[in-house]
Design a protein around this motif. Sequence first.
Motif, PDB file in Angstrom:
ATOM      1  N   ASN A 178       0.712  -1.299  -0.297  1.00 52.95           N
ATOM      2  CA  ASN A 178      -0.190  -0.102  -0.133  1.00 52.95           C
ATOM      3  C   ASN A 178       1.002   1.293   0.013  1.00 52.95           C
ATOM      4  O   ASN A 178       0.826   2.005   1.249  1.00 52.95           O
ATOM      5  CB  ASN A 178      -1.256   0.042   1.360  1.00 52.95           C
ATOM      6  N   GLU A 179       1.445   1.206  -1.078  1.00 53.72           N
ATOM      7  CA  GLU A 179       3.150   2.989  -1.485  1.00 53.72           C
ATOM      8  C   GLU A 179       2.353   3.829  -0.927  1.00 53.72           C
ATOM      9  O   GLU A 179       0.978   3.550  -1.355  1.00 53.72           O
ATOM     10  CB  GLU A 179       3.382   2.055  -2.876  1.00 53.72           C
ATOM     11  N   ILE A 180       2.134   4.989  -0.249  1.00 54.60           N
ATOM     12  CA  ILE A 180       2.102   6.207  -0.157  1.00 54.60           C
ATOM     13  C   ILE A 180       2.095   7.134  -1.581  1.00 54.60           C
ATOM     14  O   ILE A 180       1.060   7.956  -1.835  1.00 54.60           O
ATOM     15  CB  ILE A 180       2.730   6.826   1.244  1.00 54.60           C
ATOM     16  N   PHE A 187       6.759   1.983 -12.274  1.00 56.50           N
ATOM     17  CA  PHE A 187       7.697   1.921 -11.557  1.00 56.50           C
ATOM     18  C   PHE A 187       7.913   2.084 -10.006  1.00 56.50           C
ATOM     19  O   PHE A 187       7.839   0.851  -9.689  1.00 56.50           O
ATOM     20  CB  PHE A 187       8.402   3.290 -11.882  1.00 56.50           C
ATOM     21  N   ARG A 188       5.927   2.273  -9.991  1.00 54.83           N
ATOM     22  CA  ARG A 188       6.062   1.997  -8.606  1.00 54.83           C
ATOM     23  C   ARG A 188       4.391   1.339  -8.694  1.00 54.83           C
ATOM     24  O   ARG A 188       3.524   3.056  -8.218  1.00 54.83           O
ATOM     25  CB  ARG A 188       6.503   2.965  -7.262  1.00 54.83           C
ATOM     26  N   THR A 189       3.825   0.447  -7.526  1.00 53.84           N
ATOM     27  CA  THR A 189       2.563   0.630  -8.170  1.00 53.84           C
ATOM     28  C   THR A 189       1.958   0.001  -6.852  1.00 53.84           C
ATOM     29  O   THR A 189       2.735  -0.655  -6.282  1.00 53.84           O
ATOM     30  CB  THR A 189       1.815  -0.510  -9.192  1.00 53.84           C
ATOM     31  N   ARG A 190       1.236  -0.410  -6.344  1.00 53.41           N
ATOM     32  CA  ARG A 190       0.266  -0.637  -4.768  1.00 53.41           C
ATOM     33  C   ARG A 190       0.627  -2.564  -5.763  1.00 53.41           C
ATOM     34  O   ARG A 190       0.296  -2.995  -4.662  1.00 53.41           O
ATOM     35  CB  ARG A 190      -0.876  -0.642  -5.024  1.00 53.41           C
ATOM     36  N   SER A 260      17.098   4.278 -10.716  1.00 51.00           N
ATOM     37  CA  SER A 260      16.611   4.291  -9.785  1.00 51.00           C
ATOM     38  C   SER A 260      16.647   2.633  -9.884  1.00 51.00           C
ATOM     39  O   SER A 260      16.935   2.249 -10.961  1.00 51.00           O
ATOM     40  CB  SER A 260      15.100   4.491  -9.939  1.00 51.00           C
ATOM     41  N   GLU A 261      15.782   2.226  -8.884  1.00 52.23           N
ATOM     42  CA  GLU A 261      16.832   0.247  -8.273  1.00 52.23           C
ATOM     43  C   GLU A 261      15.731  -0.240  -9.278  1.00 52.23           C
ATOM     44  O   GLU A 261      14.554   0.177  -9.483  1.00 52.23           O
ATOM     45  CB  GLU A 261      15.577   0.298  -7.425  1.00 52.23           C
ATOM     46  N   LEU A 262      15.903  -1.250  -9.852  1.00 48.10           N
ATOM     47  CA  LEU A 262      15.387  -2.123 -10.817  1.00 48.10           C
ATOM     48  C   LEU A 262      15.472  -3.760 -10.214  1.00 48.10           C
ATOM     49  O   LEU A 262      14.549  -4.499  -9.990  1.00 48.10           O
ATOM     50  CB  LEU A 262      16.295  -2.342 -12.144  1.00 48.10           C
ATOM     51  N   GLU A 263      16.605  -3.770  -9.007  1.00 46.79           N
ATOM     52  CA  GLU A 263      17.176  -5.433  -8.358  1.00 46.79           C
ATOM     53  C   GLU A 263      17.532  -5.020  -7.392  1.00 46.79           C
ATOM     54  O   GLU A 263      18.254  -4.224  -7.324  1.00 46.79           O
ATOM     55  CB  GLU A 263      16.939  -6.030  -9.588  1.00 46.79           C
ATOM     56  N   GLY A 304      13.749  -9.308  -8.163  1.00 44.76           N
ATOM     57  CA  GLY A 304      13.400  -7.706  -9.066  1.00 44.76           C
ATOM     58  C   GLY A 304      11.445  -7.709  -9.172  1.00 44.76           C
ATOM     59  O   GLY A 304      11.964  -8.591  -9.228  1.00 44.76           O
ATOM     60  N   GLY A 305      11.808  -6.335 -10.261  1.00 48.24           N
ATOM     61  CA  GLY A 305      10.713  -6.095 -10.755  1.00 48.24           C
ATOM     62  C   GLY A 305      10.251  -6.414 -11.654  1.00 48.24           C
ATOM     63  O   GLY A 305      10.901  -6.093 -12.860  1.00 48.24           O
ATOM     64  N   VAL A 306       9.645  -7.172 -11.903  1.00 47.75           N
ATOM     65  CA  VAL A 306       8.668  -7.661 -13.457  1.00 47.75           C
ATOM     66  C   VAL A 306       8.120  -6.150 -14.105  1.00 47.75           C
ATOM     67  O   VAL A 306       8.738  -5.973 -15.244  1.00 47.75           O
ATOM     68  CB  VAL A 306       7.490  -8.288 -14.019  1.00 47.75           C
TER      69      VAL A 306
END
Length: 448
Positions: A178-180, A187-190, A260-263, A304-306
């Motif tokens: 539950n990202e603020i 890139f940044r999702t919930r 920014s971070e990939l993994e 890592g993020g898909v």
Amino acid sequence: MSSNVKMEKIVSLCKRRGFIFPSSEIYGGLNSCWDYGPMGVELKHNVKNAWWKAIVQERDDVVGIDTSIMMHPSIWKASGHIDSFTDPLVECKSCHLRWRAGEINNERCPQCGGELTEPHMFNLMFKTFMGPIEEETDTIYLRPETAQGMFVDFENVLTTSRKKLPLGIAQIGKSFRNEITPGNFIFRTREFEQMELEYFVKPGTDEHWLDYWVKERFNWYIKLGIREENLRLRQHSKEELAHYAKGCYDIEYLFPMGWSELEGIANRSDYDLTQHAKYSGKDLRYYDGESKERYIPYIIEPSGGVDRSVLALLIDAYREEIVEGETRVVLRLQPSLTPMKAAILPLSKNERLTPLAKKVYAQLCPSFMTCYDDSQSIGRRYRRQDEIGTPFCITIDFESLEDNQVTIRERDSLAQIRVPIEELEKTLAAKLSGEPFEATPLWATRQK
Ligand code: ATP
């Protein structure tokens, strides 16, 4: 510093060509939620398959699993997520927007300059209830990482796979936070997907394996075609390390908003299995037949993020090029990643061409993701395929009816070759696996 491609261009291409749409769009969308369309789902599958092949299929020391998203609530107590998976949150007293305290530079609201509240800790886990009664005892959480599945299944996997350490357990799956402040497209999702490997090793060998996995994972992104100058490694400082970590590196990509971070690749020490042994009451020590000792393995975790990989690949492959005085957008993705491997484009909708074009399509689609398009001019259809990265377009023209040959046009060089239909499948397979495309340039054989 940021990459040259603007995020809006990627968002627009993704919408226009069916890669990624806002979720629930007809209802006005849902903040930070995205749907993968027909092209996006193929690209995403290809990224996941490439990871699975490199991590599971081609290795004797790693096995895969698929664990459930909802897990026993004690897991999150043991892992530390209930107590410390939090971000400090501040709220603007004027416009009521909420921010992560770490994002604020001057103690005023970045939106309206208003005064901010004192930070309070906000847990990022999504909570829900299992069963029909909403009681505290029935509270469960959507997993915020897939990793815990590998830790709690360690013993089952070890016994059933009959493997020894070092042993990796790998998983790809959805995670929820539950990202603020979600944002920057996917890139940044919930709700997002992770590709995680938990590599269990003998204590004392952990630093060697951390180095090893940092190199392996960095090279994986390069092998996928991401330009090395857009990747960098960043070692976490002591202050930045998570409570469980003995060492950690981020692989970063130069996104439009900056590095920014990939993994992340972390040495998680023996924290995870120690905690689960304590909370579950099970002995999770490993018996080492060689040294005749029992110990809690250390864990090296490349995580890592898909979605972030998909985004980095799209940005890295995006080009605007001038061809014959016109701008074409092209996705120079590696053929193994492109949603379509070939497009069948009859020169026109002429009824004499259609049967042969359909026959060629039917011949190719069991072997390759292939699409068929006969609407609008051939030039516009080429542009469409360029935008989704299709490496080869196959045109069927009136000559094809006479000589049973078709033209293959290559995406990057725009060169063309003519091949007999019975050779087409073999030729495509060879070109898709990297055989050079030696051909007459576009202007020499261009279709009228
Ligand atoms: P960040 O610092 O960007 O929040 P993190 O350090 O919390 O990321 P990890 O917990 O290490 O991330 O998760 C591993 C990977 O999962 C990240 O490198 C990223 O690729 C992906 N990931 C984490 N959170 C998200 C998110 N909210 N949306 C999309 N991908 C994410």
